[in-house]
Motif scaffolding. Structure first.
Motif, PDB file in Angstrom:
ATOM      1  N   THR B 129       1.076  -1.159  -0.008  1.00 13.65           N
ATOM      2  CA  THR B 129       0.095  -0.128  -0.089  1.00 13.65           C
ATOM      3  C   THR B 129       0.977   1.177  -0.119  1.00 13.65           C
ATOM      4  OG1 THR B 129      -0.064  -0.180   2.479  1.00 13.65           O
ATOM      5  CG2 THR B 129      -2.050  -1.274   1.193  1.00 13.65           C
ATOM      6  N   PRO B 130       1.611   1.621  -1.036  1.00 13.88           N
ATOM      7  CA  PRO B 130       2.552   2.358  -1.188  1.00 13.88           C
ATOM      8  C   PRO B 130       1.974   4.015  -0.857  1.00 13.88           C
ATOM      9  CG  PRO B 130       1.921   1.717  -3.356  1.00 13.88           C
ATOM     10  CD  PRO B 130       1.168   0.816  -2.422  1.00 13.88           C
ATOM     11  N   HIS B 131       0.674   4.198  -1.177  1.00 14.19           N
ATOM     12  CA  HIS B 131       0.255   5.612  -0.793  1.00 14.19           C
ATOM     13  C   HIS B 131       0.077   5.891   0.463  1.00 14.19           C
ATOM     14  CE1 HIS B 131       0.372   5.826  -5.319  1.00 14.19           C
ATOM     15  NE2 HIS B 131      -0.516   4.805  -5.418  1.00 14.19           N
ATOM     16  N   GLU B 132       0.044   4.734   1.517  1.00 10.61           N
ATOM     17  CA  GLU B 132      -0.334   5.147   3.009  1.00 10.61           C
ATOM     18  C   GLU B 132       0.739   5.793   3.488  1.00 10.61           C
ATOM     19  OE1 GLU B 132      -2.400   2.134   4.993  1.00 10.61           O
ATOM     20  OE2 GLU B 132      -3.796   1.746   3.330  1.00 10.61           O
ATOM     21  N   PRO B 133       0.465   6.467   4.794  1.00  7.91           N
ATOM     22  CA  PRO B 133       1.640   7.043   5.347  1.00  7.91           C
ATOM     23  C   PRO B 133       2.526   5.856   5.858  1.00  7.91           C
ATOM     24  CG  PRO B 133      -0.393   7.720   6.160  1.00  7.91           C
ATOM     25  CD  PRO B 133      -0.734   6.830   5.305  1.00  7.91           C
ATOM     26  N   SER B 134       3.812   6.229   6.146  1.00  8.43           N
ATOM     27  CA  SER B 134       4.801   5.046   6.406  1.00  8.43           C
ATOM     28  C   SER B 134       4.517   4.099   7.573  1.00  8.43           C
ATOM     29  CB  SER B 134       6.410   5.521   6.358  1.00  8.43           C
ATOM     30  OG  SER B 134       6.490   6.531   7.669  1.00  8.43           O
ATOM     31  N   THR B 135       4.940   3.309   7.743  1.00  8.04           N
ATOM     32  CA  THR B 135       4.625   2.179   9.033  1.00  8.04           C
ATOM     33  C   THR B 135       5.940   1.696   9.448  1.00  8.04           C
ATOM     34  OG1 THR B 135       3.738   0.564   7.652  1.00  8.04           O
ATOM     35  CG2 THR B 135       2.344   1.965   8.655  1.00  8.04           C
ATOM     36  N   THR B 136       6.095   1.257  10.716  1.00  6.85           N
ATOM     37  CA  THR B 136       7.499   0.512  10.926  1.00  6.85           C
ATOM     38  C   THR B 136       6.765  -0.645  11.761  1.00  6.85           C
ATOM     39  OG1 THR B 136       7.398   1.870  12.936  1.00  6.85           O
ATOM     40  CG2 THR B 136       8.830   2.526  11.073  1.00  6.85           C
ATOM     41  N   VAL B 137       7.498  -1.761  11.720  1.00  2.00           N
ATOM     42  CA  VAL B 137       7.456  -2.968  12.456  1.00  2.00           C
ATOM     43  C   VAL B 137       8.761  -3.132  13.056  1.00  2.00           C
ATOM     44  CG1 VAL B 137       6.863  -5.356  12.294  1.00  2.00           C
ATOM     45  CG2 VAL B 137       6.029  -4.045  10.776  1.00  2.00           C
ATOM     46  N   GLU B 138       8.830  -3.456  14.508  1.00  4.78           N
ATOM     47  CA  GLU B 138       9.742  -3.632  15.365  1.00  4.78           C
ATOM     48  C   GLU B 138       9.976  -5.336  15.169  1.00  4.78           C
ATOM     49  OE1 GLU B 138      10.137  -1.771  18.963  1.00  4.78           O
ATOM     50  OE2 GLU B 138      11.419  -3.383  19.825  1.00  4.78           O
ATOM     51  N   ILE B 139      11.184  -5.896  14.963  1.00  5.85           N
ATOM     52  CA  ILE B 139      11.409  -7.347  14.927  1.00  5.85           C
ATOM     53  C   ILE B 139      12.248  -7.576  16.192  1.00  5.85           C
ATOM     54  CG2 ILE B 139      12.405  -9.070  13.559  1.00  5.85           C
ATOM     55  CD1 ILE B 139      10.037  -7.760  11.919  1.00  5.85           C
ATOM     56  N   ARG B 140      11.639  -8.426  16.728  1.00  7.30           N
ATOM     57  CA  ARG B 140      12.791  -9.028  17.834  1.00  7.30           C
ATOM     58  C   ARG B 140      12.819 -10.457  17.792  1.00  7.30           C
ATOM     59  NH1 ARG B 140      12.673  -6.119  22.858  1.00  7.30           N
ATOM     60  NH2 ARG B 140      11.758  -3.959  22.495  1.00  7.30           N
ATOM     61  N   ALA B 141      14.351 -10.821  17.338  1.00  8.84           N
ATOM     62  CA  ALA B 141      14.322 -12.478  17.320  1.00  8.84           C
ATOM     63  C   ALA B 141      15.702 -12.656  17.843  1.00  8.84           C
ATOM     64  CB  ALA B 141      14.302 -12.675  15.717  1.00  8.84           C
ATOM     65  N   ASP B 143      17.373 -12.176  20.592  1.00  9.95           N
ATOM     66  CA  ASP B 143      17.803 -11.119  21.155  1.00  9.95           C
ATOM     67  C   ASP B 143      18.542  -9.699  20.376  1.00  9.95           C
ATOM     68  OD1 ASP B 143      17.538 -12.284  23.678  1.00  9.95           O
ATOM     69  OD2 ASP B 143      19.381 -13.242  23.679  1.00  9.95           O
ATOM     70  N   GLU B 144      18.231 -10.131  19.071  1.00 12.09           N
ATOM     71  CA  GLU B 144      18.353  -8.897  18.287  1.00 12.09           C
ATOM     72  C   GLU B 144      17.182  -8.028  17.909  1.00 12.09           C
ATOM     73  OE1 GLU B 144      21.424  -8.536  15.902  1.00 12.09           O
ATOM     74  OE2 GLU B 144      22.438  -9.478  17.683  1.00 12.09           O
ATOM     75  N   ILE B 145      17.484  -6.929  17.771  1.00 11.89           N
ATOM     76  CA  ILE B 145      16.097  -5.959  17.244  1.00 11.89           C
ATOM     77  C   ILE B 145      16.645  -5.302  16.046  1.00 11.89           C
ATOM     78  CG2 ILE B 145      14.948  -4.004  18.328  1.00 11.89           C
ATOM     79  CD1 ILE B 145      15.601  -4.824  21.132  1.00 11.89           C
ATOM     80  N   ALA B 146      15.417  -5.184  15.243  1.00 14.94           N
ATOM     81  CA  ALA B 146      15.700  -4.530  14.006  1.00 14.94           C
ATOM     82  C   ALA B 146      14.342  -3.894  13.534  1.00 14.94           C
ATOM     83  CB  ALA B 146      16.152  -5.514  12.782  1.00 14.94           C
ATOM     84  N   VAL B 147      14.309  -3.052  12.701  1.00 20.67           N
ATOM     85  CA  VAL B 147      13.056  -2.284  12.140  1.00 20.67           C
ATOM     86  C   VAL B 147      12.883  -2.539  10.720  1.00 20.67           C
ATOM     87  CG1 VAL B 147      11.583  -0.217  12.652  1.00 20.67           C
ATOM     88  CG2 VAL B 147      13.656  -0.737  14.030  1.00 20.67           C
ATOM     89  N   ILE B 148      11.625  -2.902  10.301  1.00 21.74           N
ATOM     90  CA  ILE B 148      11.293  -2.845   9.064  1.00 21.74           C
ATOM     91  C   ILE B 148      10.438  -1.747   8.867  1.00 21.74           C
ATOM     92  CG2 ILE B 148       9.946  -4.170   7.331  1.00 21.74           C
ATOM     93  CD1 ILE B 148      10.641  -6.825   8.493  1.00 21.74           C
ATOM     94  N   GLU B 149      10.730  -0.956   7.838  1.00 18.35           N
ATOM     95  CA  GLU B 149       9.972   0.321   7.511  1.00 18.35           C
ATOM     96  C   GLU B 149       9.441   0.361   6.149  1.00 18.35           C
ATOM     97  OE1 GLU B 149      11.940   4.127   8.242  1.00 18.35           O
ATOM     98  OE2 GLU B 149      10.107   5.274   7.851  1.00 18.35           O
ATOM     99  N   ALA B 150       8.368   0.633   5.998  1.00 14.55           N
ATOM    100  CA  ALA B 150       7.557   0.588   4.535  1.00 14.55           C
ATOM    101  C   ALA B 150       7.065   2.078   4.421  1.00 14.55           C
ATOM    102  CB  ALA B 150       6.298  -0.211   4.566  1.00 14.55           C
ATOM    103  N   ALA B 151       7.743   2.620   3.362  1.00 13.43           N
ATOM    104  CA  ALA B 151       7.156   4.000   3.034  1.00 13.43           C
ATOM    105  C   ALA B 151       7.379   4.255   1.478  1.00 13.43           C
ATOM    106  CB  ALA B 151       8.401   4.778   3.934  1.00 13.43           C
ATOM    107  N   ALA B 152       6.299   4.902   1.125  1.00 11.10           N
ATOM    108  CA  ALA B 152       6.331   5.462  -0.281  1.00 11.10           C
ATOM    109  C   ALA B 152       6.747   4.046  -1.411  1.00 11.10           C
ATOM    110  CB  ALA B 152       7.173   6.181  -0.489  1.00 11.10           C
ATOM    111  N   GLY B 153       6.334   2.918  -1.098  1.00 10.60           N
ATOM    112  CA  GLY B 153       6.727   1.908  -1.935  1.00 10.60           C
ATOM    113  C   GLY B 153       7.985   1.093  -1.924  1.00 10.60           C
TER     114      GLY B 153
END
Lengths: 214, 214
Positions: B129-141, B143-153
DNA sequence: CCGGATCCGGGTTGATACTG
DNA sequence: CAGTATCAACCCGGATCCGG
């Protein structure tokens, strides 16, 4: 099997493929197709026979290679890539593409095999006159003989002496690669020792118009 | 430098890249960007420090890596890929793609690092959904932490704790990869131990609709 | 000739300890 | 932080041998 023990697909691939000689064995089976142990040894100058036997066992265990006891009249063992093994072609192509600039350095002691031209031929050459009847160019370099055939828009390489050739090129592997990649013209290569007998057009039919940047 | 002494671009590439750990160091510099010796060690669990030092010297000599003495406030040595080194990305991607099926096997003792998700994220995920405002998903696996961000496609991964997250996923690396590759639904993964807090839609925004075949 | 197996010397790797 | 030093274990390459 020694493993990096990292949960990463690159590390997992290298667990299987990363040992010395392994990817070159895959290169051989991609370039030669199914072949005998002895053909593999010929295509892998420098390998120790015990290492080749070890690697083939490991590749078989990993589902990359399968062996087949060919029936008479061949009556020998053939080694071939499985579907999973053939899926390594993009890996070999990526490595070969990246390594191409390294081919310009002088390498006096290097061995050479005609079927190693399979990858450069597919990367550099194209049939520039697809509607003309097929033509063949015999290649003689470092005691190896191969044939480049242009037919109906496709350029293929095979090893061995052709029954008939429109042109015969005799040269060193280095000069040959310079010409095939379009970095050196035929005229310049001829001045440096390449000899061309027969139809120059048959060779030019497949050569790139400009130097190929990889 | 040990060489295969074969006049073939694949062999030439492997002369430079074929030793143990070398391609994993390149993976690290592709995934992490320029980083310190210590960051490399963290990203290469299992490597001996003398081997890392040796390989970095060899990679520098081959023109793949360059070191830079960063000015204050960093005041440390940074290692980065040269242009020639960055040209190895297709090789790493081809290896990672081929190795992906090997990730489904259970690997109890494997180490895991969050930035290793860079390659799977770029292979599997897309912003649906490239036209929606950006969203972030925090990943915890693991003991590591990362972030997936979806923004503008575009979907990007970065490591570290985000200031704000629309969803938080806590799971094992294996379950995570199953979900990211579309081979397991969120519901099934939740039954197997994945926990999802926050917006389920933020996660679904980037997931593939069907299992990704690589 | 084919498809290996065996043995051996030397080089490479990996773990640990240590250092400017 | 960015490596060296040391050393045991392992892997590699070359030579040789061997059963079909």
């Amino acid at each position: 099997m020694r493993s990096y023990r990292q949960y990463c697909s690159v590390a997992k691939a290298l667990d299987v493929l990363g040992e010395r000689w392994t990817l070159l064995i895959v290169r051989e089976l991609l370039a030669q197709g199914a072949c005998r142990y002895t053909d593999l040894r010929r295509g892998l100058p420098g390998i120790a026979t015990n290492l080749l036997a070890d690697r083939l066992r490991e590749l078989e265990a990993a589902g990359i290679v399968e062996r087949e006891d060919a029936p008479p009249p061949v009556a020998t063992t053939l080694f071939r890539l499985t579907e999973r093994g053939a899926a390594l072609e993009p890996v070999i192509r990526a490595l070969g593409r990246w390594g191409t600039p390294l081919m310009r350095a002088d390498a006096p002691g290097d061995r050479f095999r005609g079927h190693w031209l399979t990858l450069p031929v597919s990367m550099f050459l194209a049939d520039r006159t697809p509607h003309e009847p097929s033509t063949t160019v015999e290649i003689r370099a470092a005691d190896e003989i191969a044939v480049i055939e242009a037919a109906a828009g496709a350029v293929t390489l095979r090893t061995g002496v052709p029954s008939r050739a429109d042109a015969v090129v005799t040269t060193s592997p280095q000069l040959l690669l310079s010409v095939l990649s379009g970095h050196m013209g035929i005229q310049e290569a001829t001045r440096r020792g390449l000899t061309l007998q027969g139809s120059r057009a048959a060779l030019e039919r497949v050569l790139p118009e400009a130097p190929v940047t990889v």
